[in-house]
Design a protein around this motif. Structure first.
Motif, PDB file in Angstrom:
ATOM      1  N   ASP A   4       0.832  -1.210   0.000  1.00  0.00           N
ATOM      2  CA  ASP A   4       0.000   0.000   0.000  1.00  0.00           C
ATOM      3  C   ASP A   4       0.866   1.259   0.000  1.00  0.00           C
ATOM      4  O   ASP A   4       1.919   1.299   0.651  1.00  0.00           O
ATOM      5  N   LEU A   5       0.389   2.279  -0.707  1.00  0.00           N
ATOM      6  CA  LEU A   5       1.033   3.591  -0.655  1.00  0.00           C
ATOM      7  C   LEU A   5       0.249   4.444   0.337  1.00  0.00           C
ATOM      8  O   LEU A   5      -0.959   4.622   0.197  1.00  0.00           O
ATOM      9  N   ILE A   6       0.927   4.955   1.353  1.00  0.00           N
ATOM     10  CA  ILE A   6       0.264   5.747   2.395  1.00  0.00           C
ATOM     11  C   ILE A   6       0.970   7.088   2.547  1.00  0.00           C
ATOM     12  O   ILE A   6       2.078   7.288   2.029  1.00  0.00           O
ATOM     13  N   ARG A   7       0.324   7.995   3.254  1.00  0.00           N
ATOM     14  CA  ARG A   7       0.949   9.289   3.537  1.00  0.00           C
ATOM     15  C   ARG A   7       0.878   9.563   5.025  1.00  0.00           C
ATOM     16  O   ARG A   7      -0.176   9.392   5.658  1.00  0.00           O
ATOM     17  N   LEU A   8       1.985   9.988   5.601  1.00  0.00           N
ATOM     18  CA  LEU A   8       2.006  10.512   6.955  1.00  0.00           C
ATOM     19  C   LEU A   8       1.791  12.014   6.830  1.00  0.00           C
ATOM     20  O   LEU A   8       2.550  12.711   6.139  1.00  0.00           O
ATOM     21  N   MET A   9       0.744  12.528   7.461  1.00  0.00           N
ATOM     22  CA  MET A   9       0.280  13.901   7.246  1.00  0.00           C
ATOM     23  C   MET A   9       1.395  14.935   7.421  1.00  0.00           C
ATOM     24  O   MET A   9       2.134  14.904   8.414  1.00  0.00           O
ATOM     25  N   HIS A  10       1.510  15.830   6.441  1.00  0.00           N
ATOM     26  CA  HIS A  10       2.480  16.939   6.451  1.00  0.00           C
ATOM     27  C   HIS A  10       3.936  16.439   6.439  1.00  0.00           C
ATOM     28  O   HIS A  10       4.853  17.217   6.698  1.00  0.00           O
ATOM     29  N   PHE A  11       4.131  15.146   6.183  1.00  0.00           N
ATOM     30  CA  PHE A  11       5.464  14.543   6.262  1.00  0.00           C
ATOM     31  C   PHE A  11       5.894  14.035   4.888  1.00  0.00           C
ATOM     32  O   PHE A  11       6.787  14.614   4.254  1.00  0.00           O
TER      33      PHE A  11
END
Length: 303
Positions: free
Chosen positions: A202-209
């Protein structure tokens, strides 16, 4: 002298108070219309001019118990902890949870003023009240992260990240509020609800990171590989999630049903008591006090 103690009746007290306090207009429920006649008779007998009276319909809740007698009994028998218990529909409780006076005013004005009684459910009431309160809190409240049931993420190529720290805004629109700063490390904590949602690849994002791909999943850790910094909706990111450092601070959030959520927050520095905040992806909460263990205790307001 002091031989007798005399208490005036409600009608005498109210009639004289209105004159003493120079009331020009009295606005109250239409159930007091007959009381107006009695009080005007007292004014007439004393040679006083009566205020202008206006009587309006009452708002009646179909499923919310506002009986002071019933609520007092539940407080005295220990069902509720006091008048500021989050389960009690009192102004003290709403204030403790972070509701603003202006929200009540705006809600009542939105209902309109009429001589007809109106009926409303608890759900309808809180939907309207929360809407107006959210308008106020969204402008005032700094944003922070709260993680319940923390699980670890490990970033295998953190050296590829272009900056020396992570900069997060305190408010998405009010830049004058400044920023929060996280140290750049290869491990952070995320919420179990997010942890359980992801799969390998999965491709995920850590907010503002930054954006990361999951390369391995084990029982308590997600292994991530850094891909890019900026948010791009075309990347196919599965979920944009919040996180806290490993040295996060202990916190507890008391919900409306008086249940308690224990978790961790980012560094909140010297936050003052009674400060309202928004925990991103969770909701608004009001800081109440620090317990003997140094844990910050918040009361949940609404989402």
């Amino acid at each position: 002298g002091k031989k007798y103690t005399v208490w005036p009746t409600m009608h005498l007290a109210v009639a004289i108070d209105d004159i003493d306090m120079k009331m020009t207009h009295v606005i109250r429920g239409k159930d007091h219309e007959i009381n107006m006649e009695r009080q005007m008779l007292i004014h007439k007998a004393l040679g006083m001019k009566s205020p202008n009276y206006f009587h309006i319909g009452r708002m009646k809740f179909t499923d919310l118990d506002l009986s002071k007698t019933a609520l007092t009994q539940k407080i005295e028998d220990g069902t509720y902890n006091g008048w500021d218990d989050p389960r009690v529909p009192s102004l003290l409780a709403y204030r403790k949870r972070g509701y603003k006076p202006k929200a009540f005013r705006k809600f009542i004005l939105s209902m309109g003023i009429s001589k007809r009684d109106s009926k409303i459910t608890s759900e309808e009431y809180h939907k309207g009240l929360d809407f107006f309160n959210k308008q106020i809190l969204e402008k005032e409240s700094d944003r922070f992260f709260f993680v319940h049931n923390p699980k670890k993420v490990h970033i295998t190529n953190i050296a590829d990240y272009p900056d020396k720290e992570i900069i997060l805004p305190k408010h998405p629109e009010d830049k004058s509020k400044g920023n929060r700063h996280f140290k750049l490390t290869n491990e952070y904590l995320i919420d179990k609800l997010d942890f359980d949602y992801f799969e390998n690849g999965d491709l995920i994002r850590l907010m503002h990171f930054g954006n990361f791909i999951i390369t391995k999943v084990d029982k308590d850790t997600l292994y991530l590989e850094f891909k890019s910094k900026d948010y791009d909706k075309n990347l196919g990111i599965k979920r944009n999630i919040h996180f806290v450092p490993l040295d996060a601070q202990k916190a507890q959030i008391i919900m409306q049903d008086n249940s308690k959520l224990n978790g961790l927050t980012e560094d909140l520095n010297n936050m003052k008591e009674e400060t309202s905040v928004q925990f991103e992806r969770f909701g608004f909460a009001k800081f109440d006090y620090k317990d003997p263990e140094g844990r910050r205790v918040f009361y949940f307001t609404h989402r």
